[in-house]
Design a protein around this motif. Structure first.
Motif, short mmCIF file in Angstrom:
data_model
loop_
_atom_site.label_atom_id
_atom_site.label_comp_id
_atom_site.label_asym_id
_atom_site.label_seq_id
_atom_site.Cartn_x
_atom_site.Cartn_y
_atom_site.Cartn_z
N GLN A 267 0.82 -1.21 0.00
CA GLN A 267 0.00 0.00 0.00
C GLN A 267 0.86 1.26 0.00
N ARG A 268 1.96 1.22 0.73
CA ARG A 268 2.85 2.38 0.76
C ARG A 268 3.44 2.65 -0.62
N GLN A 269 3.79 1.58 -1.33
CA GLN A 269 4.33 1.77 -2.67
C GLN A 269 3.29 2.37 -3.61
N MET A 270 2.05 1.89 -3.52
CA MET A 270 1.00 2.43 -4.39
C MET A 270 0.75 3.90 -4.09
N ALA A 271 0.80 4.28 -2.80
CA ALA A 271 0.57 5.68 -2.44
C ALA A 271 1.74 6.55 -2.89
N SER A 272 2.94 5.97 -2.93
CA SER A 272 4.10 6.73 -3.41
C SER A 272 3.98 6.98 -4.90
N CYS A 273 3.80 5.93 -5.68
CA CYS A 273 3.65 6.07 -7.13
C CYS A 273 3.05 4.79 -7.68
N MET A 274 1.83 4.86 -8.16
CA MET A 274 1.11 3.67 -8.61
C MET A 274 1.82 2.99 -9.78
N VAL A 275 2.26 3.77 -10.77
CA VAL A 275 2.91 3.19 -11.95
C VAL A 275 4.20 2.49 -11.55
N ALA A 276 5.03 3.17 -10.74
CA ALA A 276 6.30 2.58 -10.32
C ALA A 276 6.07 1.33 -9.49
N ALA A 277 5.01 1.32 -8.69
CA ALA A 277 4.72 0.14 -7.87
C ALA A 277 4.41 -1.07 -8.74
N LEU A 278 3.53 -0.88 -9.72
CA LEU A 278 3.16 -2.01 -10.60
C LEU A 278 4.37 -2.51 -11.37
N GLU A 279 5.23 -1.60 -11.81
CA GLU A 279 6.43 -2.02 -12.55
C GLU A 279 7.40 -2.76 -11.63
N ALA A 318 -5.16 -10.27 -11.28
CA ALA A 318 -5.98 -9.40 -12.12
C ALA A 318 -5.24 -8.14 -12.55
N LEU A 319 -4.20 -7.74 -11.78
CA LEU A 319 -3.46 -6.53 -12.11
C LEU A 319 -2.63 -6.69 -13.36
N GLU A 320 -2.40 -7.92 -13.79
CA GLU A 320 -1.61 -8.13 -15.00
C GLU A 320 -2.28 -7.51 -16.22
N LYS A 321 -3.60 -7.29 -16.15
CA LYS A 321 -4.36 -6.74 -17.28
C LYS A 321 -4.38 -5.22 -17.28
N VAL A 322 -3.79 -4.58 -16.25
CA VAL A 322 -3.83 -3.12 -16.15
C VAL A 322 -2.95 -2.51 -17.25
N ASN A 323 -3.49 -1.49 -17.93
CA ASN A 323 -2.74 -0.75 -18.94
C ASN A 323 -1.93 0.33 -18.22
N ILE A 324 -0.63 0.08 -18.05
CA ILE A 324 0.21 0.99 -17.27
C ILE A 324 0.33 2.36 -17.93
N ARG A 325 0.36 2.39 -19.26
CA ARG A 325 0.47 3.68 -19.95
C ARG A 325 -0.79 4.52 -19.71
N GLU A 326 -1.94 3.88 -19.71
CA GLU A 326 -3.19 4.61 -19.40
C GLU A 326 -3.15 5.12 -17.97
N LEU A 327 -2.64 4.30 -17.08
CA LEU A 327 -2.53 4.69 -15.68
C LEU A 327 -1.60 5.90 -15.53
N GLU A 328 -0.53 5.90 -16.32
CA GLU A 328 0.43 7.00 -16.26
C GLU A 328 -0.19 8.32 -16.71
N SER A 329 -1.05 8.25 -17.71
CA SER A 329 -1.65 9.48 -18.25
C SER A 329 -2.58 10.15 -17.26
N CYS A 330 -3.09 9.39 -16.29
CA CYS A 330 -4.01 9.99 -15.30
C CYS A 330 -3.41 9.96 -13.90
N ASP A 331 -2.08 10.07 -13.81
CA ASP A 331 -1.37 10.04 -12.53
C ASP A 331 -1.61 11.36 -11.79
N SER A 332 -2.59 11.37 -10.90
CA SER A 332 -3.02 12.59 -10.21
C SER A 332 -1.88 13.25 -9.43
#
Length: 463
Positions: A267-279, A318-332
């Motif tokens: 959870q800490r990694q996701m709060a730091s940066c979601m894209v970096a966490a998934l990678e 299920a996270l394997e199906k996440v489009n990381i580039r789409e996630l990056e474009s909406c990185d709040s």
């Protein structure tokens, strides 16, 4: 270690002190675990054996004075740093430990450092704790003196509790302090400082510890201007965070201690940066070490589990199906940072910013994205060796990068007083770590009257 070993041998050969000054890192002197064996012939092991065999005496001391900076690195009694601290202490006639961070997690840190200073006086943790308990009225009296405005009557009242302690029996200085407080309805700044120093002499730890505060010696201290930037996840980010969190909750049932903390780290990694966490979760190579480091820094604990497969434990398939580039474009969170930097750089194109993040993946992600946004930046992390100093020097130049991205390696020993903006992109759970980050800017030579500390906070997350 090789050069110091040569100096020590000369001293032993001549059986008299040899004049020299040697500066070394703790890492450069630490012996390995098998240093006592004579078959271990590297310089660090040989130096450790010589120090161990030749403690300081009336006739000969290998070192007249030893000074250990950043001495809180000795606070863990099981580490090689603590051991080399003991060896240096025993070989030295005089010893000074310097630290701005004597307590990281609890009082046992202070106890271990005091054991380095005086093992004869601090041989038992129970006695140390009884000293702390007896010392409590002195600590509270100091707090009342440093209140704004000072509270001399409350300080005098709380000091009356020392009468019940054998530790303070017939203490003339304490009697003088109480008499002074009785005669003062108000306390001016010079009186406050004088009484404060006297109280610290009365303190049961006073003969071992000297405390110096910036507020004692600096009349015009830099003002700290903290602000929190609250950010909300985009719908896609929130969905992923909730999905992983729910998965973590199911996996955490029945677990406690280090395994639970390993799960929370997700959870800490996701709060730091979601894209970096998934990678990062695609590679488990460095995660266990990161969790162990976080455990020690935040809670003073070392994981006893070992071998936990963090990827299989805490990453739903299920996270394997996440489009990381789409996630990056909406990185709040990143978009908020970029907007803040662009706004400030528009006001002053020479402005400098230090951005701290706890996770290496977050830093590399920010380096890439800021570069793409034409915001010049540089990065320091723990595996750079002396290269980090070159990077810091580039950042100091007027025409150098606008942003310095830094892991915790930049929170100590680096002077960044030419900069007045600090961004905590994520926060360590240990408040002393936060203070160390701020201390890079809030130091002697800071020309700005005010430094800005921007803390990111993601709403409805573990933060």
């Amino acid at each position: 270690a090789k050069e110091l070993l040569r100096r020590v041998r000369l001293c032993l050969e001549h059986q008299q002190p040899q004049a020299f000054v040697c500066i070394s890192s703790l890492e450069g002197l630490r012996p390995g675990s098998n240093w006592e064996g004579i078959n271990t012939t590297n310089a660090r092991a040989e130096l450790a054996r010589l120090l161990d065999a030749n403690p300081s005496s009336e006739s000969l001391s290998l070192f007249d004075l030893a000074i250990i900076d950043e001495a809180h690195y000795l606070r863990n009694a099981t580490t090689a740093s603590n051991r080399v601290g003991q060896l240096i202490r025993d070989a030295a006639k005089h010893l000074i430990l310097l630290t701005a961070t004597p307590i990281q997690t609890d009082s046992s840190n202070l106890y271990q450092i005091l054991r380095i200073i005086s093992p004869d006086d601090f041989f038992n943790a129970d006695i140390f704790n009884s000293m702390l308990e007896a010392n409590e009225p002195v600590v509270h009296a100091l707090r009342h003196l440093w209140a704004n405005p000072p509270e001399p009557a409350k300080a005098r009242e709380v000091l009356q509790r020392t009468a019940n302690s054998g530790y303070f029996a017939d203490n003339r200085l304490l009697e003088q302090i109480q008499q002074s407080l009785s005669n003062l309805a108000q306390v001016d700044e010079s009186q406050r400082i004088e009484l404060g120093y006297k109280l610290e002499k009365v303190s049961l730890l006073g003969q071992y510890i000297t405390r110096s505060r910036k507020r004692d010696v600096l009349s015009n201290r830099v003002k700290r201007d903290p602000q929190t930037l609250e950010v909300r996840f985009s719908p896609l980010e929130q969905e992923i965070y909730d999905r992983v969190s729910e998965y973590i909750r199911k996996q955490s049932k029945g677990k406690k201690g280090a395994p639970l903390f390993q799960l929370i780290s997700r959870q800490r990694q996701m709060a730091s940066c979601m894209v970096a966490a998934l990678e990062a979760w695609q590679s488990d190579a460095s995660l266990s070490a990161l969790v162990d480091e976080a455990l020690w820094e935040d809670f003073g604990k070392i994981s006893e589990q070992g071998g936990t497969n963090l990827t299989s434990v805490a990453t739903p398939s299920a996270l394997e199906k996440v489009n990381i580039r789409e996630l990056e474009s909406c990185d709040s969170k990143y978009l908020e940072l970029q907007g803040f930097l662009e706004k400030e750089l528009k006001k002053n194109s020479n402005e400098k910013f230090v951005i701290f993040a706890y996770f290496r993946g977050t830093l590399k992600y920010l380096q890439r994205r800021l570069g793409a946004a034409t915001i010049s930046n540089c990065l320091i992390m723990g595996d750079m060796g002396d290269g980090k100093w070159t990077t810091v020097e580039q950042f100091r130049q007027i025409d150098g990068p606008s942003v310095l991205l830094s892991s915790e390696v930049g929170s100590e020993g680096i002077d960044l007083q030419h900069c007045r903006f600090l961004v905590n992109y994520d926060l360590p759970w240990n408040p002393m770590r936060v203070e160390q980050r701020i201390g890079r800017l809030d130091r002697l030579g800071q020309s700005a009257k005010r430094i800005s500390i921007i803390n990111f906070s993601l709403v409805d997350t573990i933060e």
